[in-house]
Design a protein around this motif. Sequence first.
Motif, PDB file in Angstrom:
ATOM      1  N   GLY A  47       0.824  -1.197   0.000  1.00  0.00           N
ATOM      2  CA  GLY A  47       0.000   0.000   0.000  1.00  0.00           C
ATOM      3  C   GLY A  47       0.863   1.254   0.000  1.00  0.00           C
ATOM      4  O   GLY A  47       2.097   1.187  -0.009  1.00  0.00           O
ATOM      5  N   ALA A  48       0.215   2.411   0.033  1.00  0.00           N
ATOM      6  CA  ALA A  48       0.933   3.691  -0.011  1.00  0.00           C
ATOM      7  C   ALA A  48       1.898   3.823   1.158  1.00  0.00           C
ATOM      8  O   ALA A  48       3.021   4.328   0.995  1.00  0.00           O
ATOM      9  CB  ALA A  48      -0.068   4.845  -0.020  1.00  0.00           C
ATOM     10  N   ASP A  49       1.479   3.363   2.357  1.00  0.00           N
ATOM     11  CA  ASP A  49       2.359   3.465   3.524  1.00  0.00           C
ATOM     12  C   ASP A  49       3.614   2.619   3.348  1.00  0.00           C
ATOM     13  O   ASP A  49       4.700   3.006   3.797  1.00  0.00           O
ATOM     14  CB  ASP A  49       1.611   3.043   4.793  1.00  0.00           C
ATOM     15  CG  ASP A  49       0.597   4.078   5.234  1.00  0.00           C
ATOM     16  OD1 ASP A  49       0.695   5.241   4.762  1.00  0.00           O
ATOM     17  OD2 ASP A  49      -0.304   3.738   6.035  1.00  0.00           O
ATOM     18  N   ILE A  51       5.049   1.962   0.523  1.00  0.00           N
ATOM     19  CA  ILE A  51       5.900   2.650  -0.452  1.00  0.00           C
ATOM     20  C   ILE A  51       6.612   3.821   0.217  1.00  0.00           C
ATOM     21  O   ILE A  51       7.815   4.047   0.007  1.00  0.00           O
ATOM     22  CB  ILE A  51       5.064   3.136  -1.657  1.00  0.00           C
ATOM     23  CG1 ILE A  51       4.348   1.959  -2.310  1.00  0.00           C
ATOM     24  CG2 ILE A  51       5.958   3.836  -2.671  1.00  0.00           C
ATOM     25  CD1 ILE A  51       3.367   2.374  -3.388  1.00  0.00           C
ATOM     26  N   ARG A  52       5.866   4.572   1.042  1.00  0.00           N
ATOM     27  CA  ARG A  52       6.501   5.702   1.742  1.00  0.00           C
ATOM     28  C   ARG A  52       7.610   5.204   2.662  1.00  0.00           C
ATOM     29  O   ARG A  52       8.669   5.836   2.795  1.00  0.00           O
ATOM     30  CB  ARG A  52       5.454   6.469   2.548  1.00  0.00           C
ATOM     31  CG  ARG A  52       4.431   7.209   1.691  1.00  0.00           C
ATOM     32  CD  ARG A  52       3.562   8.135   2.530  1.00  0.00           C
ATOM     33  NE  ARG A  52       2.500   8.721   1.728  1.00  0.00           N
ATOM     34  CZ  ARG A  52       1.251   8.261   1.705  1.00  0.00           C
ATOM     35  NH1 ARG A  52       0.900   7.208   2.464  1.00  0.00           N
ATOM     36  NH2 ARG A  52       0.339   8.829   0.948  1.00  0.00           N
ATOM     37  N   ARG A  76       6.072   2.328  -8.927  1.00  0.00           N
ATOM     38  CA  ARG A  76       4.818   2.911  -9.412  1.00  0.00           C
ATOM     39  C   ARG A  76       4.368   2.234 -10.707  1.00  0.00           C
ATOM     40  O   ARG A  76       3.191   1.912 -10.876  1.00  0.00           O
ATOM     41  CB  ARG A  76       5.001   4.410  -9.653  1.00  0.00           C
ATOM     42  CG  ARG A  76       4.983   5.277  -8.404  1.00  0.00           C
ATOM     43  CD  ARG A  76       5.332   6.682  -8.782  1.00  0.00           C
ATOM     44  NE  ARG A  76       5.132   7.621  -7.693  1.00  0.00           N
ATOM     45  CZ  ARG A  76       5.725   8.810  -7.647  1.00  0.00           C
ATOM     46  NH1 ARG A  76       6.537   9.184  -8.612  1.00  0.00           N
ATOM     47  NH2 ARG A  76       5.495   9.618  -6.629  1.00  0.00           N
ATOM     48  N   ASP A  90      -6.532  -1.048  -6.620  1.00  0.00           N
ATOM     49  CA  ASP A  90      -6.121   0.355  -6.462  1.00  0.00           C
ATOM     50  C   ASP A  90      -4.720   0.553  -7.020  1.00  0.00           C
ATOM     51  O   ASP A  90      -4.024  -0.396  -7.390  1.00  0.00           O
ATOM     52  CB  ASP A  90      -6.154   0.765  -4.981  1.00  0.00           C
ATOM     53  CG  ASP A  90      -5.183  -0.056  -4.138  1.00  0.00           C
ATOM     54  OD1 ASP A  90      -4.700  -1.107  -4.630  1.00  0.00           O
ATOM     55  OD2 ASP A  90      -4.890   0.332  -2.996  1.00  0.00           O
ATOM     56  N   ASP A  91      -4.324   1.829  -7.090  1.00  0.00           N
ATOM     57  CA  ASP A  91      -2.995   2.187  -7.597  1.00  0.00           C
ATOM     58  C   ASP A  91      -2.330   3.085  -6.552  1.00  0.00           C
ATOM     59  O   ASP A  91      -2.362   4.306  -6.655  1.00  0.00           O
ATOM     60  CB  ASP A  91      -3.135   2.921  -8.935  1.00  0.00           C
ATOM     61  CG  ASP A  91      -1.790   3.345  -9.501  1.00  0.00           C
ATOM     62  OD1 ASP A  91      -0.759   2.837  -9.027  1.00  0.00           O
ATOM     63  OD2 ASP A  91      -1.766   4.194 -10.415  1.00  0.00           O
ATOM     64  N   PRO A  92      -1.713   2.499  -5.516  1.00  0.00           N
ATOM     65  CA  PRO A  92      -1.191   3.280  -4.392  1.00  0.00           C
ATOM     66  C   PRO A  92       0.003   4.155  -4.736  1.00  0.00           C
ATOM     67  O   PRO A  92       0.277   5.143  -4.046  1.00  0.00           O
ATOM     68  CB  PRO A  92      -0.800   2.205  -3.374  1.00  0.00           C
ATOM     69  CG  PRO A  92      -0.485   1.007  -4.206  1.00  0.00           C
ATOM     70  CD  PRO A  92      -1.456   1.058  -5.348  1.00  0.00           C
ATOM     71  N   GLY A  93       0.726   3.815  -5.792  1.00  0.00           N
ATOM     72  CA  GLY A  93       1.905   4.616  -6.138  1.00  0.00           C
ATOM     73  C   GLY A  93       1.571   6.054  -6.439  1.00  0.00           C
ATOM     74  O   GLY A  93       2.386   6.953  -6.195  1.00  0.00           O
ATOM     75  N   GLN A  95      -0.325   7.913  -4.891  1.00  0.00           N
ATOM     76  CA  GLN A  95      -0.542   8.674  -3.654  1.00  0.00           C
ATOM     77  C   GLN A  95       0.761   9.096  -2.971  1.00  0.00           C
ATOM     78  O   GLN A  95       0.743   9.806  -1.971  1.00  0.00           O
ATOM     79  CB  GLN A  95      -1.360   7.837  -2.671  1.00  0.00           C
ATOM     80  CG  GLN A  95      -2.688   7.332  -3.211  1.00  0.00           C
ATOM     81  CD  GLN A  95      -3.322   6.332  -2.266  1.00  0.00           C
ATOM     82  OE1 GLN A  95      -3.220   6.455  -1.052  1.00  0.00           O
ATOM     83  NE2 GLN A  95      -3.992   5.334  -2.829  1.00  0.00           N
ATOM     84  N   VAL A  96       1.895   8.635  -3.504  1.00  0.00           N
ATOM     85  CA  VAL A  96       3.185   8.867  -2.854  1.00  0.00           C
ATOM     86  C   VAL A  96       3.958   9.948  -3.597  1.00  0.00           C
ATOM     87  O   VAL A  96       4.147   9.874  -4.815  1.00  0.00           O
ATOM     88  CB  VAL A  96       4.016   7.565  -2.812  1.00  0.00           C
ATOM     89  CG1 VAL A  96       5.357   7.807  -2.127  1.00  0.00           C
ATOM     90  CG2 VAL A  96       3.237   6.471  -2.092  1.00  0.00           C
TER      91      VAL A  96
END
Length: 292
Positions: A47-49, A51-52, A76, A90-93, A95-96
Motif C-alpha cells: 500500500g501507499a504506507d 511505499i513511503r 509505481r 487500487d494504484d497506491p503509487g 498517492q506517494v
Amino acid sequence: MDWLDAFLEMMAVEKAASAHTLDAYKRDLTTFAGHCARRGVKADAAGADDIRAFVAAMAGEGAAVATQNRRLSAVRRYLRFLYAEGARSDDPGAQVDSPKKGRPLPKVLSVEEVDRLLTLAEEAAGRGDPGAIRRAALVELLYSGGLRVSELVGLPDAALRDDEDMMVVRGKGEKERLVPLTPQAKAAVARWRTVRGRSRMMFPAASKAGHLTRQAFARELKVLASAAGLRAEAVSPHVLRHAFATHLVARGADLRIVQALLGHQDIATTEIYTHVGNDHLAAVIADCHPLG
C-alpha cells in the motif's frame, strides 16, 4: 502467476525496453520486494504506507535522491501494471510524493578568504605591473557589485563615471541596473584607466568581442587564488558573486535589495543566500532575543 515476469515481458514487448532497462527494473523491484517482506507484506499487495516506508528507508541508507526516484518510478509502474491487469483494485503509487532534489548551496568563500584575495591583488598591483593592475580592478569590481562574469568583462567604459558611486550594469535580457561601487573598487578602476589609456571598453582585449574573455579572467583568478593559499578549483568568478550575496545577507541585508543588486528576476533565486552560518544565527539570537 509470477507478476514480475509478466511485467518485464510487457515492458519488453510493448515498451521495447532494452535488456539493460529490464535488468534495472528487476533489481529495483527485487529491492522493493525485500523491503516489503521485512514489513510482512507481499510487494504485489503493498500500500501507499509501504511505499513511503520504502522511500524513507532508502533515504536513511543514504541513497541519492536520483536513486530513490528511479526505484520509486519502477514501483509505481509495476503497481500501475497490476491495477491495469485487474490484479489489484487500487494504484497506491499515485498517492506517494517523489523525493525532492534539494537545491545545492552555492560554494562560497569566507570574508577572510576574500580579503586575502583582494589584499594580494592590491599588493601585486602596487608593484606597477599592468596585468596585475587590471586584475585588481576586475576582482574589486566583481566583489564590490556581485556581477556576473559576462557583465564584468563586457563593461563599457561609460558604465563607470569617476564622479559617481554607482555603475550601470546591463544584465540578462538587456536589463539595466544600478550597482554601488566601493571606494576600493573606484580606486582600482581609476588606477587601471591611467595605465590602460582611452578605450570604449573597460577591459579591452584582442578578442572577437573586443574585451577580455570570461575564460581568460577565470584563469587569472585561479592563479591569484593559488597564490593566496586557496584551492584554485574552489575559486571562480561565480563563487565571488556568491560570496558577495552571502556576506550581505549574513550581515542583515534585505533580501529584496540583494535581489536587485544581483539582477535576479525571481526572489526565490535569491533566497538560496539565506544559508547563513550557525554562528551568525546564534549571534542574532544573543543580540536580539529578549532572553539572549
